[in-house]
Motif scaffolding. Sequence first.
Motif: not given
Length: 381
Positions: A152-158, A202-205, A239-242
């Motif tokens: 979504s546009p919200f996700e792409i912003e993150q 982040p998910g990976f270091p 990583c921003v808001n996962r």
Amino acid sequence: MNHYVTSARLEHERRLNAVKQACRDRNIDVAVFTSPENICYITGLDYEGYFAIHALLVSPNGKSILFARYIEAPTVSRQTTGVEFAGYTDTDDVAALIKAKIISLAGEGARVGLQRNSAATVKIDAPLQSYLPKADIIDASGLVESLREVKSPFEIEQIKRAAEISDLMVSTGLREAGEGVVENIVAAKIYGAMIAAGGQCPGFPPFVRSGDRISEPHTSWTDQPLKNGAPLLLELSGCVNRYHAPMARYGYIGSASAAAKRLAEVSHQAHLAALAALKSGCLARDIYSAWKACLDPANVKPRAPHCGYMVGLSFPPTWTGGPGVQSLHETSSMEIRESMVFHLLTWVTDGQNDHFLSDCVVVEKTGAIFLTKTPREIFEI
């Protein structure tokens, strides 16, 4: 209430409604989701408590119930809306508690959709089948994941914000690296820049590898100093808001050989060819073919079995989005759609040298664009 909180709340309401409709389409009375990515996607619960079992029950025509340890109540209350919290103790039979809620929502003969591609489900799968002998328990793996593919546009912003942090992390690593500098010092500087910029863990270091460890795909820094003439790889993600935006840059401490520079140029051209092919309506295997067509004439071999994979919302231990990897490989029939986001990568060898180049890209109406911006030429430090 700030803009992000308001937007996030509306986003999660939209997602929950989409999940409910997907359940209706499959005639599911109650769906049970257990992976951190799916639970966070629907509810917004973003924290480090997922080491214990979580289960989100979604009723298409009723309420949603989240099971987690009772001590998580304050976090769940603050981060989520429209979800009933069901806290359990460490001595409770969680499957029995879930069974009781399923019966209260839809009866003993409910058609239950259970996410089975999550490791957490192992603890409750067999018990639920035993406790609900009249229920029809089906596999709901992929139900939420399919909704997560197009951002979504919200996700792409993150993700764009994460990409800015990725660029900052790489530029910091390149600035700090040099002959005699210890790998873990480079990693520490990268982490400091990441945190100061507002990035999450982040998910990976960050993968910081040099010398003879270049070919090890998922190892990171050691206490070894960087040596003159040795290759150096920085692969990492903000990583921003996962939401993640992975990228990688590759070069040498000191001067790169002519062969290494040639390999870097082949890698760069293949990378650009994959980007150009990444268009809405194409199949994943089409992107792979365009990429591979640049490697074969140069007698260059891929190290990885693909040229990228889908990314977005994810928790440790990965940035690929949880169970399964949606990759761009030679037999994939996955259709590319607008607003998909990928970690586009080229990891190749000529038998003597390696080269690794990657970026976070988003598919727009006219084609894919780079979200990470750091120059892609081979670096020499």
